[in-house]
Write a protein that holds these residues in place. Structure first.
Motif, PDB file in Angstrom:
ATOM      1  N   ARG A   1       0.811  -1.219   0.000  1.00  0.00           N
ATOM      2  CA  ARG A   1       0.000   0.000   0.000  1.00  0.00           C
ATOM      3  C   ARG A   1       0.847   1.273   0.000  1.00  0.00           C
ATOM      4  N   VAL A   2       1.879   1.258  -0.816  1.00  0.00           N
ATOM      5  CA  VAL A   2       2.753   2.432  -0.924  1.00  0.00           C
ATOM      6  C   VAL A   2       2.876   2.898  -2.374  1.00  0.00           C
ATOM      7  N   ASP A   3       1.953   2.444  -3.226  1.00  0.00           N
ATOM      8  CA  ASP A   3       2.004   2.815  -4.646  1.00  0.00           C
ATOM      9  C   ASP A   3       1.239   4.119  -4.859  1.00  0.00           C
ATOM     10  N   PHE A   4       1.717   5.186  -4.230  1.00  0.00           N
ATOM     11  CA  PHE A   4       1.022   6.464  -4.287  1.00  0.00           C
ATOM     12  C   PHE A   4       1.156   7.080  -5.678  1.00  0.00           C
ATOM     13  N   GLY A   5       0.037   7.410  -6.273  1.00  0.00           N
ATOM     14  CA  GLY A   5       0.033   8.097  -7.552  1.00  0.00           C
ATOM     15  C   GLY A   5      -0.038   9.590  -7.325  1.00  0.00           C
ATOM     16  N   ILE A   6       1.094  10.181  -6.941  1.00  0.00           N
ATOM     17  CA  ILE A   6       1.124  11.581  -6.526  1.00  0.00           C
ATOM     18  C   ILE A   6       2.272  12.288  -7.243  1.00  0.00           C
ATOM     19  N   ASN A   7       2.474  13.552  -6.896  1.00  0.00           N
ATOM     20  CA  ASN A   7       3.633  14.300  -7.393  1.00  0.00           C
ATOM     21  C   ASN A   7       4.761  14.159  -6.376  1.00  0.00           C
TER      22      ASN A   7
END
Length: 628
Positions: free
Chosen positions: A276-282
């Protein structure tokens, strides 16, 4: 008169409770200059001359890089030219990390580059730069000699870490664009999803301190993304270095990636989604630290607006995102004169600034450039339950265009100070007072402390990635030796511990990467201790039995060999022909339990079957290859 004196004493006391901007008196004069806009820059903490005072290498962007020697009296001298680090002003440098790549006892520098300066529509790629420390106060450009010369990249952040545990620091390099046309000052989601293409990253193996080979595909580090780098870190406490990669525009291309190191297997396994660390962020950068002292490393990922806080629950449990619960996530921040802006966060540092046994957080903010609007930094004090924002109270709310940030004890007084890289704005004269990069001296620390400096022998020289633990009065504090983190930067490699009122440490424990566990007991506080790796430790190899492999097995000119031995031992590697005759010696005599080297087949060698043999302790390990 008494009242005036009393007020003066009170005021003097108050000034000793904050961080103090000492940039000018320290002799530092630097501002990162962007090419068109947005990107860069980083800073690396490095004691280049082994004098005990840590120096600074600061990337310059389209401007000149700066290398500041710490004079040991609170001041720095710019010795960039004298040190041989004024390499080429046509290169747009971005970030910097350091390691003793050839294990000669002197720390070398790796500098990432965005491109070459160009005024056309297409931005030409450039090679990253490796500077070897000559040990006499100067550096030599070893870019081509070590294998970096031919690969032209759009590089951002890098990190050193000995992920194959052979004693030589390996390297990860994050890259942003594979293809870009246009202007960098016009980056937005529309531009990114247009014709621009994300890039692939490099995972370089250090070949016995003589060269680097990109093995990303072979190790399973296969992704494209708008990369801002990554960190080597042992998130699962299995004493090898894993890799966390941060990507910009993750919702438009590739989210962040977590790769588990399955050492002694020669592979990384991508486990981002299940953890749960696949952040789709900048995502811009990463801070690493055990904020709750539970023995597991936690991570803060900087971002535009709320920066995710990854709380490590250990034992193969997925991370828990806790930014809101812990008070580290800010959707907006107030600016002087009224109003608010979304934080654009880049650098990030965990450190115990006040010596109260827990880790606090500094987040380096800076708006996109242009437009270059004020975007104050954040300083979060750990109160034992959550974090409180106190940047104004501690004089750290600089509104400049911040990027990379690092912690180090520049004045050797036992507490950690801060250095922040600021960009020169391409517009907006209102920011002129915050143009320069800043050195903030820590005048707020109270209580006792301990600093631990590592000296590796079989492992990497400074013990990059090693885990240092301090046990005292029921507390257990851990630190990892930084090989590159924050944003395009690298903190001090000296582990620092705040100890409150503890005077005696029960034990200091070192878990060396690829080595053993070492202990020191009954250590007095308020000192720096240097621990040299004990090479007489009973180091147990993780391999049940020896093995050797080569690739490609059908070769023409060059072969890469990897071998593993059942114990740390002196060995020899040779090549035999079909008749058993020795035709070449690849390794004459080395001591390790893991090897990675490249063999250039002699031109006179005829096609046919050849045997590659490792001789060790009256035992031999063999594989075969065929020369075409």
């Amino acid at each position: 008169m008494c009242l005036v004196i009393l007020l003066g004493v009170i005021q003097a006391g108050l000034t000793q409770t904050t961080f103090t901007d000492v940039t000018i008196e320290a002799g530092i004069n630097h501002a990162f200059r962007v090419f068109q806009g947005t990107f860069g820059g980083g800073v690396a903490v490095i004691d280049y001359d082994n004098d005990g005072f840590e120096d600074l290498f600061i990337a310059g962007g389209v401007g000149s890089d700066a290398f500041y020697k710490n004079n040991g009296d609170g001041t720095f001298s710019n010795i960039t030219v004298q040190a041989g680090l004024a390499f080429n002003d046509t290169l747009i440098t971005q970030g910097a990390v350091s390691a003793d790549v050839n294990k000669d006892g002197y720390i070398d520098l790796f500098v990432t580059t965005l491109a070459s300066v160009s005024f056309g529509n297409t931005i030409p790629r450039a090679s990253d730069i490796l500077y070897l420390n000559n040990g006499d106060g100067t550096f030599t450009d070893a870019t081509i000699a070590f294998g970096f010369g031919e690969l032209k990249t759009f590089s951002t952040g890098a990190a050193f870490g000995d992920f194959n545990a052979d004693g030589y620091p390996d390297l990860f390099v994050g890259n942003y664009f594979d293809h870009f046309t246009g202007d960098l000052d016009k980056l937005n989601s529309g531009v990114i999803t247009g014709e621009q293409r994300p890039s692939t990253d490099q995972l370089y193996i250090n070949v016995a301190g003589k060269s680097f080979i990109n093995r990303a595909d072979d190790y399973g580090v296969e992704h494209t993304g708008f990369g801002f780098g990554g960190v080597f870190t042992d998130f699962d406490n299995d004493h090898d270095l894993d890799l966390y990669v941060v990507n910009d525009f993750g919702n438009r291309a590739t989210p962040n990636r977590l790769y588990r190191n399955d050492y002694p297997k020669q592979e990384f396994v991508e486990i981002s989604r299940e953890m749960r660390v696949d952040f789709g962020i900048n995502a811009m950068g990463t801070g690493v630290g055990d904020y709750d002292n539970d023995g597991w490393m936690d991570y803060l990922i900087t971002n535009i607006a709320v920066s995710p806080f990854m709380m490590n629950r250990g034992q193969d449990n997925p991370f828990l995102e806790q930014a809101t619960a812990l008070g580290t996530g800010f959707g907006s921040i107030s600016i002087e004169g009224g109003g608010a802006v979304a934080p654009v966060s880049w650098g990030c540092n965990f450190f115990d600034f006040d010596h109260d046994l827990d880790l606090d957080i500094f987040i380096c903010n800076g708006a996109l450039n242009p437009p270059g609007t004020p975007n104050p930094n954040l300083f979060l004090e750990n109160n034992g339950i959550n974090f409180e924002e106190k940047s104004t109270a501690f004089n750290l709310n600089d509104p400049g265009l911040g990027r990379g940030s690092v912690t180090f004890d520049y004045d050797n007084d036992g507490d950690l100070d801060l250095f922040v890289v600021n960009q020169r704005p391409t517009e907006n004269a209102a920011l002129i007072g915050s143009v320069k990069s800043k050195l903030f001296r820590n005048d707020a620390a109270t209580g006792n402390w301990l600093k631990v400096k590592l000296k590796g022998i079989n492992t990497s020289t400074r013990g990059l990635g090693a885990r240092v633990a301090v046990v005292a009065q029921g507390h257990r504090l851990i630190r990892e030796i930084d090989g590159g983190s924050s944003h395009e930067s690298q903190n001090t490699t000296i582990a620092h511990f705040g100890l409150a009122n503890i005077n005696i440490i029960d034990s200091v424990i070192i878990h060396w990467i690829g080595g053993g566990t070492q202990y020191m007991t009954v250590v007095e506080a308020n000192q720096m201790i240097e621990i040299t790796e004990d090479t007489e430790l009973e180091i147990q190899s993780p391999f049940a039995e020896g093995a050797i492999r080569i690739y490609p097995s059908y070769f023409t000119n060059q072969v890469t060999l990897e071998y593993q031995l059942p114990k740390f031992i002196t060995h020899k590697v040779v090549v035999l022909n079909e008749q058993g005759k020795e035709v070449d010696v690849i390794v004459e005599s080395e001591k390790s339990f893991f090897g990675n080297t490249v063999w250039d087949a002699p031109a006179y060698l005829s096609p046919g079957l050849y045997f590659f043999v490792v001789y060790a302790d009256n035992t031999r390990y063999v594989t075969r290859g065929f020369k075409k």
